[in-house]
Write an enzyme that holds these catalytic residues in place. Structure first.
Site, PDB file in Angstrom:
ATOM      1  CD  GLU A   1      -5.424  -4.414 -19.742  1.00 15.21           C
ATOM      2  OE1 GLU A   1      -5.413  -5.310 -18.889  1.00 15.21           O
ATOM      3  OE2 GLU A   1      -5.502  -3.208 -19.450  1.00 15.21           O
TER       4      GLU A   1
ATOM      5  CE  LYS B   1      -3.898   4.321 -11.645  1.00 11.05           C
ATOM      6  NZ  LYS B   1      -4.371   3.315 -12.589  1.00 11.05           N
TER       7      LYS B   1
ATOM      8  CB  CYS C   1      -8.049   4.730   2.516  1.00  6.68           C
ATOM      9  SG  CYS C   1      -9.187   3.439   3.001  1.00  6.68           S
TER      10      CYS C   1
ATOM     11  CG  ASN D   1      -4.240   3.217   3.199  1.00  6.27           C
ATOM     12  OD1 ASN D   1      -5.016   2.306   2.938  1.00  6.27           O
ATOM     13  ND2 ASN D   1      -3.176   3.482   2.477  1.00  6.27           N
ATOM     14  N   GLY D   2      -5.284   0.942   5.618  1.00  5.01           N
ATOM     15  CA  GLY D   2      -4.716  -0.369   5.919  1.00  5.01           C
ATOM     16  C   GLY D   2      -5.715  -1.197   6.705  1.00  5.01           C
TER      17      GLY D   2
ATOM     18  CE  LYS E   1      -8.324  -1.353 -18.375  1.00  4.33           C
ATOM     19  NZ  LYS E   1      -7.053  -1.776 -17.925  1.00  4.33           N
TER      20      LYS E   1
ATOM     21  CD  GLU F   1     -10.017  -2.593 -14.815  1.00  6.50           C
ATOM     22  OE1 GLU F   1      -9.245  -2.702 -13.867  1.00  6.50           O
ATOM     23  OE2 GLU F   1      -9.644  -2.131 -15.920  1.00  6.50           O
TER      24      GLU F   1
HETATM   25  C1  G6P Z   1      -5.959  -2.501  -8.960  1.00  8.41           C
HETATM   26  C2  G6P Z   1      -6.330  -1.610 -10.122  1.00  8.41           C
HETATM   27  C3  G6P Z   1      -5.857  -2.233 -11.427  1.00  8.41           C
HETATM   28  C4  G6P Z   1      -4.369  -2.529 -11.355  1.00  8.41           C
HETATM   29  C5  G6P Z   1      -4.047  -3.435 -10.186  1.00  8.41           C
HETATM   30  C6  G6P Z   1      -2.551  -3.599  -9.975  1.00  8.41           C
HETATM   31  O1  G6P Z   1      -6.750  -3.637  -8.963  1.00  8.41           O
HETATM   32  O2  G6P Z   1      -7.723  -1.375 -10.148  1.00  8.41           O
HETATM   33  O3  G6P Z   1      -6.096  -1.318 -12.488  1.00  8.41           O
HETATM   34  O4  G6P Z   1      -3.953  -3.119 -12.549  1.00  8.41           O
HETATM   35  O5  G6P Z   1      -4.566  -2.866  -8.982  1.00  8.41           O
HETATM   36  O6  G6P Z   1      -2.008  -2.365  -9.630  1.00  8.41           O
HETATM   37  P1  G6P Z   1      -0.471  -2.029  -9.679  1.00  8.41           P
HETATM   38  O7  G6P Z   1      -0.343  -0.652  -9.096  1.00  8.41           O
HETATM   39  O8  G6P Z   1       0.214  -3.067  -8.839  1.00  8.41           O
HETATM   40  O9  G6P Z   1      -0.026  -2.092 -11.094  1.00  8.41           O
END
Ligand code: G6P
Length: 624
Positions: free
Chosen positions: A498, A619, A2, A102-103, A502, A505
């Site tokens: 990866e 994200k 959030c 948030n949390g 991608k 996702e």
């Molecule tokens: C979420 C995102 C991913 C990301 C992961 C780790 O799941 O959707 O794209 O790789 O978190 O995030 P960080 O900020 O710890 O690299």
């Protein structure tokens, strides 16, 4: 997750809050809302199920009152489905107190039970709503009406009510609270979820991340866990949860607000893919030479003695950052340092293997991923020293780790990580080369050869990006496929993972990344006629084996799309080729990942998916 915004100053708060929410949407985007207090001390609020654009449109049609103080929220649902009722901000029974959060409040059911018994009425299924009712309850016990009647200044009462409510919460929270009776002060509190204060001129901001207010100020204070900020238009005071006043000095953020805009690209993801030469360049800049490790010592204070004495490395990370960790394992081990990699969420039981002989490297773009932060705490509790690789100044990880190496990639907005990944890999190479020199696992002259080749990588990424048109055509041919298999060996195996991640996702199709040699032990069964198999087949000591695996896939009807360089192109027989420049095998992931990112992007584009905000994702995942 959030995103939270807060504003107090002289401007119309709603405009600033909505603009900030748009920049924080990457943190969650299933519902959103804003609230404020009018000059006549009336609390107003607007919420929608859906994106910030929908909220903006609604406000344009039906404008809100013009208050100069307010709070906003964009949500990623944890407790309660995405709906208008569950959208933040939430109010108390009398619509006097309003909150964004948030949390996760872990003891919310206990608190809710208690509050229901004392007559509180709940309007949502969220854990957040209990907090606002709890504050209302505390205000009652502080005898607000009596205080108001006596004309007492209500700010200390408000502060105390929030402080007492917080003392009863378990879990994680970043929150901003407003009280209609006290319109000159916003309260913000943080415990295990990020919160930053932006310091302006006659105006101040609260946000989950600086991108929400960079347009207005670059001066920021990153709150620590266990702190409350009392934010007024011309001052901010900080306290711990016991009410003791604290001092904080602001930092200046180097990021520019335009860095968080699309700059002519259709999507942030495409822009960020194109920023990768710079991401590598910035992450390497000034860090490779001299090779004797002085740089690491000066910049991240990592003592040479520690590097010499460690017996191994343990990498912990999530998602894409985990894949960067897997590449890191090959790189460290190539230079003689045994390395394990774990998903941070799976690390708990293994934390006990950590001791002072193991250097723990936590990789996280945001520096706020809850799984990674918990794993770091566990590693530290077992006696490990933690080095963070992160892209985010002031993030929780930077404050909990013993040492920090920043990737200088700039803000990454697309939810699917691209440029941060390449920055994380670059950081791994920087560390591995320095470690090897300091541990005398490599002669300086040999290390120099790696460095020389490494310095060419940003230009080679540019050359790879120049093939975008051809890659988009290949992607279009396969855009309607429902299954994709990605195969590779050795250091490119994490890149196959990866590539598959991608496409999952952002296109919502089934994709698997597999070690090419393992394919025959199972996944080969899923290959059907016409199934796209993307094989990384650049020059390497494994190339002939990869060539065999490609033949095995073709024999079962697969359409093989081979990622090759000019030399391996002569050996590999595939349906389609994507050619990348040739480099050292150990550096090749920095190039082979580029076409896979572009391939995923163009498949998603053909399928008209919401590329920058894929469904169900966020994200930065700040819950476990
Ligand atoms: C979420 C995102 C991913 C990301 C992961 C780790 O799941 O959707 O794209 O790789 O978190 O995030 P960080 O900020 O710890 O690299």
């Amino acid at each position: 997750m959030c995103g939270i915004t807060g504003y107090i100053g002289k401007k119309i708060a709603t405009d600033i809050l909505v603009d900030g929410l748009k920049r924080l949407e990457y943190r969650g985007y299933d519902s959103c809302g804003v609230a404020g207090i009018s000059p006549k001390s009336e609390l107003y609020l607007k919420r929608v199920s859906g994106r910030v654009d929908a909220l903006d449109a609604l406000i344009a049609k039906d404008p809100l009152k013009k208050g100069v103080v307010g709070i906003g929220h964009t949500r990623w649902a944890t407790h309660g489905v995405p709906s208008e009722d569950n959208a933040h901000p939430h109010t108390d029974c009398n619509k006097q107190v309003v909150i964004v959060h948030n949390g996760i409040i872990e003891n919310y059911l206990d608190l809710k039970g208690r509050l229901l018994k004392t007559g509180h009425k709940f309007k949502s299924e969220t854990d957040t709503e209990v907090v606002v009712h709890l504050i209302e309850e505390k205000l009652k016990t502080l005898n607000v009406s009596g205080a108001a009647a006596r004309g007492a200044i209500l700010e200390p009462v408000f502060f105390e009510a929030v402080r007492r409510a917080i003392a009863e919460l378990q879990g994680s929270f970043a929150m901003a609270v407003l009280w209609a009776k006290c319109p000159n002060m916003l309260l913000a509190a943080r415990q295990h979820s990020p919160l930053v204060i932006g310091l302006g001129d006659g105006e101040n901001f609260i946000a989950s991340d600086v991108s929400a207010f960079l347009k207005y100020t670059k001066k920021a204070v990153f709150m620590n866990d266990g702190e409350i900020a009392a934010v007024k238009a011309d001052s901010v005071s900080y306290f711990n949860f016991q009410g003791k006043k604290l001092d904080h000095s602001p930092v200046t953020i180097q990021w520019d607000s335009t860095m968080a805009e699309k700059g002519g690209y259709k999507h942030f993801m495409l822009k960020e893919i194109h920023e990768q030469p710079e991401s590598v360049e910035n992450t390497l800049r000034g860090r490779l030479l001299p090779l004797n490790g002085d740089i690491l010592q000066q910049e991240i204070n990592l003592p040479s003695e520690l590097i010499k004495n460690i017996k191994g490395v343990q990498i912990i990370a999530c998602g894409t950052a985990y894949h960067a960790g897997l590449v890191g394992r090959y790189v460290f081990e190539n230079f003689g340092l045994p390395t394990s990699v774990d998903f941070a969420s799976e690390f708990s039981d293994r934390a006990k293997i950590v001791n002072k002989d193991i250097l723990v490297i936590a990789v996280s773009q945001s520096g706020e991923t809850a799984d990674t932060l918990y794993a770091v705490r566990e590693a530290k509790a077992s006696g490990g020293k933690v080095l963070a690789i992160t892209n985010t100044l002031g993030s929780t990880l930077t404050r909990e780790a013993d040492f920090v190496l920043y990737t200088h990639c700039g803000p990454e907005i697309g939810v699917a990580s691209t440029k941060a990944f390449i920055g994380q890999m670059a950081a791994m190479y920087v560390l591995a080369i320095h470690f090897a020199v300091i541990r005398k696992n490599i002669f300086e002259a040999d290390a120099r050869k790696y460095v020389d080749e490494f310095l060419k990588i940003p230009r080679l990424i540019e050359d790879t990006l120049a093939g975008e048109g051809a890659i988009s055509k290949v992607a279009e041919c396969f855009a309607q496929s429902e299954h994709f298999l990605f195969i590779a060996r050795h250091i490119n195996f994490p890149i196959a993972l990866e590539g598959a991640l991608k496409i999952k996702e952002i296109s919502y199709v089934h994709a698997e990344g597999y070690a090419a040699g393992e394919m025959k032990h199972g996944p080969i069964a899923i290959i059907y006629k016409g199934m796209p198999v993307l094989a990384i087949a650049t020059t390497s000591k494994m190339l002939s084996l990869v060539a065999n695996n490609i033949e095995e896939a073709k024999a079962r009807g697969a359409e093989v799309i081979a990622i090759v360089d000019e030399d391996s192109r002569k050996i590999i027989k595939a349906s389609k080729y994507i050619v990348v420049p040739k480099t050292l095998e150990i550096l090749s992931p920095l190039l082979t990942v580029i076409p896979l990112q572009l391939f995923a992007y163009f498949v998603a584009l053909s399928k008209k998916c919401d590329i920058d905000k894929p469904r169900n994702l966020a994200k930065s995942v700040t819950v476990r």
